[in-house]
Design an enzyme around this catalytic site. Structure first.
Site, PDB file in Angstrom:
ATOM      1  N   ASN A 128       0.873  -1.176   0.000  1.00 55.48           N
ATOM      2  CA  ASN A 128       0.000   0.000   0.000  1.00 55.48           C
ATOM      3  C   ASN A 128       0.914   1.230   0.000  1.00 55.48           C
ATOM      4  O   ASN A 128       1.497   1.576   1.016  1.00 55.48           O
ATOM      5  CB  ASN A 128      -0.880  -0.043   1.256  1.00 55.48           C
ATOM      6  N   LYS A 166       3.198   0.812   3.270  1.00 54.86           N
ATOM      7  CA  LYS A 166       2.960  -0.254   4.245  1.00 54.86           C
ATOM      8  C   LYS A 166       2.983  -1.570   3.488  1.00 54.86           C
ATOM      9  O   LYS A 166       2.581  -1.619   2.312  1.00 54.86           O
ATOM     10  CB  LYS A 166       1.574  -0.085   4.879  1.00 54.86           C
ATOM     11  N   ARG A 215      -2.678  -2.173  -3.290  1.00 51.69           N
ATOM     12  CA  ARG A 215      -3.862  -1.360  -3.050  1.00 51.69           C
ATOM     13  C   ARG A 215      -3.796  -0.147  -3.968  1.00 51.69           C
ATOM     14  O   ARG A 215      -2.796   0.570  -3.995  1.00 51.69           O
ATOM     15  CB  ARG A 215      -3.901  -0.897  -1.596  1.00 51.69           C
ATOM     16  N   HIS A 247     -12.778   3.201   0.637  1.00 48.13           N
ATOM     17  CA  HIS A 247     -12.759   2.174   1.705  1.00 48.13           C
ATOM     18  C   HIS A 247     -13.499   0.906   1.266  1.00 48.13           C
ATOM     19  O   HIS A 247     -13.966   0.126   2.107  1.00 48.13           O
ATOM     20  CB  HIS A 247     -13.442   2.654   3.008  1.00 48.13           C
ATOM     21  N   HIS A 268     -17.178   2.375   8.669  1.00 47.71           N
ATOM     22  CA  HIS A 268     -15.711   2.380   8.738  1.00 47.71           C
ATOM     23  C   HIS A 268     -15.320   3.730   9.339  1.00 47.71           C
ATOM     24  O   HIS A 268     -15.327   4.750   8.651  1.00 47.71           O
ATOM     25  CB  HIS A 268     -15.128   2.193   7.334  1.00 47.71           C
ATOM     26  N   GLY A 294     -12.470   5.623  10.943  1.00 50.05           N
ATOM     27  CA  GLY A 294     -11.056   5.791  11.277  1.00 50.05           C
ATOM     28  C   GLY A 294     -10.725   7.258  11.134  1.00 50.05           C
ATOM     29  O   GLY A 294     -11.610   8.112  11.273  1.00 50.05           O
ATOM     30  N   GLY A 337      -9.972   8.587   8.301  1.00 50.89           N
ATOM     31  CA  GLY A 337     -10.950   8.774   7.223  1.00 50.89           C
ATOM     32  C   GLY A 337     -12.149   7.918   7.607  1.00 50.89           C
ATOM     33  O   GLY A 337     -11.971   6.872   8.229  1.00 50.89           O
ATOM     34  N   ARG A 352     -11.094  16.117   7.767  1.00 56.46           N
ATOM     35  CA  ARG A 352     -11.933  16.477   6.612  1.00 56.46           C
ATOM     36  C   ARG A 352     -13.323  16.920   7.078  1.00 56.46           C
ATOM     37  O   ARG A 352     -13.878  16.348   8.010  1.00 56.46           O
ATOM     38  CB  ARG A 352     -12.098  15.283   5.669  1.00 56.46           C
ATOM     39  N   VAL A 384     -11.506   4.121  15.143  1.00 54.36           N
ATOM     40  CA  VAL A 384     -12.498   4.587  16.114  1.00 54.36           C
ATOM     41  C   VAL A 384     -13.551   3.493  16.334  1.00 54.36           C
ATOM     42  O   VAL A 384     -13.890   3.155  17.475  1.00 54.36           O
ATOM     43  CB  VAL A 384     -13.174   5.891  15.619  1.00 54.36           C
ATOM     44  N   ASN A 437     -12.150   0.647  18.502  1.00 55.59           N
ATOM     45  CA  ASN A 437     -11.560   0.918  19.822  1.00 55.59           C
ATOM     46  C   ASN A 437     -12.360   1.819  20.747  1.00 55.59           C
ATOM     47  O   ASN A 437     -12.105   1.845  21.939  1.00 55.59           O
ATOM     48  CB  ASN A 437     -10.180   1.572  19.629  1.00 55.59           C
ATOM     49  N   GLU A 484      -8.057  -5.189   5.439  1.00 54.84           N
ATOM     50  CA  GLU A 484      -7.975  -4.895   4.006  1.00 54.84           C
ATOM     51  C   GLU A 484      -6.856  -5.698   3.342  1.00 54.84           C
ATOM     52  O   GLU A 484      -6.992  -6.141   2.209  1.00 54.84           O
ATOM     53  CB  GLU A 484      -7.767  -3.391   3.798  1.00 54.84           C
TER      54      GLU A 484
HETATM   55  P1  AMP Z   1      -7.491   4.379  11.213  1.00 61.93           P
HETATM   56  O1  AMP Z   1      -7.545   5.489  10.216  1.00 61.93           O
HETATM   57  O2  AMP Z   1      -8.512   3.310  10.997  1.00 61.93           O
HETATM   58  O3  AMP Z   1      -6.108   3.837  11.419  1.00 61.93           O
HETATM   59  O4  AMP Z   1      -7.916   5.037  12.620  1.00 61.93           O
HETATM   60  C1  AMP Z   1      -7.045   5.929  13.274  1.00 61.93           C
HETATM   61  C2  AMP Z   1      -7.821   6.720  14.285  1.00 61.93           C
HETATM   62  O5  AMP Z   1      -8.473   5.851  15.212  1.00 61.93           O
HETATM   63  C3  AMP Z   1      -6.939   7.606  15.170  1.00 61.93           C
HETATM   64  O6  AMP Z   1      -6.700   8.841  14.558  1.00 61.93           O
HETATM   65  C4  AMP Z   1      -7.777   7.761  16.415  1.00 61.93           C
HETATM   66  O7  AMP Z   1      -8.574   8.908  16.265  1.00 61.93           O
HETATM   67  C5  AMP Z   1      -8.669   6.542  16.429  1.00 61.93           C
HETATM   68  N1  AMP Z   1      -8.357   5.663  17.562  1.00 61.93           N
HETATM   69  C6  AMP Z   1      -7.424   4.714  17.653  1.00 61.93           C
HETATM   70  N2  AMP Z   1      -7.449   4.116  18.860  1.00 61.93           N
HETATM   71  C7  AMP Z   1      -8.431   4.718  19.564  1.00 61.93           C
HETATM   72  C8  AMP Z   1      -8.975   4.570  20.888  1.00 61.93           C
HETATM   73  N3  AMP Z   1      -8.487   3.672  21.743  1.00 61.93           N
HETATM   74  N4  AMP Z   1      -9.990   5.373  21.247  1.00 61.93           N
HETATM   75  C9  AMP Z   1     -10.479   6.293  20.396  1.00 61.93           C
HETATM   76  N5  AMP Z   1     -10.023   6.459  19.143  1.00 61.93           N
HETATM   77  C10 AMP Z   1      -9.017   5.701  18.732  1.00 61.93           C
END
Ligand code: AMP
Length: 398
Positions: free
Chosen positions: A7, A14, A91, A180, A208, A210, A212, A241, A332, A335, A384
């Site tokens: 990716n 990655k 990817r 995504h 999804h 995150g 993004g 965003r 998010v 977690n 993914e």
């Molecule tokens: P991703 O783009 O899927 O890698 O998600 C990254 C985002 O997940 C980070 O910028 C955080 O805002 C959020 N995140 C990761 N761990 C936690 C957690 N334990 N609690 C709340 N948000 C989290």
């Protein structure tokens, strides 16, 4: 069969190597600061400590060369020689309307990806560079391209056409594409398995969430709508965003602040969202900590985010005429139990009832709704890379 999944971003990449007979992860890693001073490769053979290599890497070919060296390294590697890596899955962000599924890379595919660069000027060029670098370094190894947009190509026209002059769609391909896709596809398939129903008979809303973030409505395994649009800027509020807003704001702010098109693009993509509202961070962990201390804008950012996700869930509920499950995934979604609970609160009228005890969990495939919830709420960590590797196995030797 060992498959390398790559990716590529503009200055980072990655990778993972998977053993596909039992779908186990053998090693993974990250290269950062490609073409910038301070290039670094962090490689991890599963079960071993991380191996860190700090050497100048002037371009993607250089970086991938070091990745391949790490993969066959006597101490940190997972293969005796490169011949053991039988295929590479890449990817790729944007395939426009060209591909509705993954494809084996040929020169015709490369030309199609070049054509789509206009639609994804930040993402497709590094993806293309990564494929080219691998082709040079592993000329005999089959390569497969897996697209973020492909899963959403089943959307009907009423989901993807913008209400602007139709000629802009015909001439410039301005329509909603969605992103995504690999993640939405993976979690919707897992959700069907968890529900014990054939995928074709399921209606699933996948969130999804995150850095993004996007939501998709998946009917019978096919995407019928998603929140991201022509670019990943549309839809939910994200880390940096804006997501949906009145388009008239763009020209209004640009005029007030004397901003160029590029400046405005930067504001909406890099300075907005959770960061823009809170003024603290794009990371939910930081914003949550501030909210707990009583920071009003941090609290507001969280509320606006949850409000937007709930809006899409409601809209897709109507579009699907009900649903079997709502899925949470990505940083998010996997977690943040508080955010999941906020999003799912007061949805009993839709048949959604979260169980706060079951929801007290992270990063694990599980049901988090109450036993009597008509709609199941599921936590499903996305994967993914595994989806890319599966498509790569299926297509590499075709
Ligand atoms: P991703 O783009 O899927 O890698 O998600 C990254 C985002 O997940 C980070 O910028 C955080 O805002 C959020 N995140 C990761 N761990 C936690 C957690 N334990 N609690 C709340 N948000 C989290």
């Amino acid at each position: 069969m060992k498959v390398l999944v790559i990716n590529c971003g503009s200055s980072s990449l990655k990778y993972q190597v998977l053993q596909m007979e039992d779908e186990t992860l053998l090693c993974k890693g990250l290269v950062e600061r490609i073409g910038i001073e301070g290039s670094v490769l962090k490689h991890e053979k599963i079960g071993q400590d991380k191996f860190v290599l700090e050497v100048p890497m002037k371009d993607h070919k250089d970086a991938i060369g070091h990745v391949l060296d790490a993969i066959v390294d006597a101490e940190h590697g997972i293969a005796a020689s490169m011949a053991e890596i039988e295929a590479v899955g890449h990817r790729v962000v944007h395939a426009g309307e060209k591909y509705a599924s993954s494809v084996k890379v040929t020169e015709a595919v490369m030309a199609a990806l070049e054509e789509c660069t206009e639609l994804a000027p930040l993402h497709n060029p590094p993806n293309i560079l990564g494929i080219r670098a691998c082709q040079e370094l592993m000329p005999e190894t089959p390569m497969v391209a897996v697209f973020d947009t492909a899963f959403h190509q089943t959307m009907p026209a009423e989901s993807y056409i913008y209400a602007i002059p139709y000629e802009y769609y015909e001439q410039y391909k301005v329509r909603r594409y969605g992103f995504h896709g690999t993640s939405h596809k993976y979690v919707s398939e897992r959700a069907a398995a968890m529900l014990g129903k054939p995928l074709e008979e399921t209606k699933i809303i996948t969130c999804h969430l995150g850095n993004g973030a996007s939501v998709a409505a998946v009917n019978g395994g096919k995407c019928v709508d998603t929140s991201m649009g022509f670019t990943p800027l549309e839809g939910l509020v994200m880390g940096t965003r804006s997501g949906d807003m009145d388009p008239a704001i763009v020209t209004f702010i640009a005029q007030k602040e004397n901003l160029s098109n590029a400046d405005m693009n930067n504001v909406l993509n890099k300075k907005s969202g959770i960061l823009g509202i809170s003024g603290i961070s794009s990371d939910f962990r930081d914003v949550e900590a501030a909210a707990e201390e009583g920071n009003y804008r941090a609290q507001l950012a969280e509320k606006v985010f949850a409000h937007k996700v709930r809006g899409y869930i409601g809209s897709y509920f109507a579009e699907l005429n009900g649903c079997d499950a709502i899925v949470f995934t990505a940083g998010v979604g996997e977690n943040d139990k508080a955010m999941r609970a906020t999003i799912c609160s007061n949805m009993e009228a839709l048949g959604v009832k979260i169980d706060l005890e079951k929801n007290d969990v992270r990063g694990k495939e599980t049901v988090i709704s109450a036993d009597d919830s008509k709609v199941k709420v599921l936590l499903i960590p996305t994967n993914e890379e595994l989806m890319i590797a599966r498509d790569t196995v299926a297509l590499a030797n075709a």
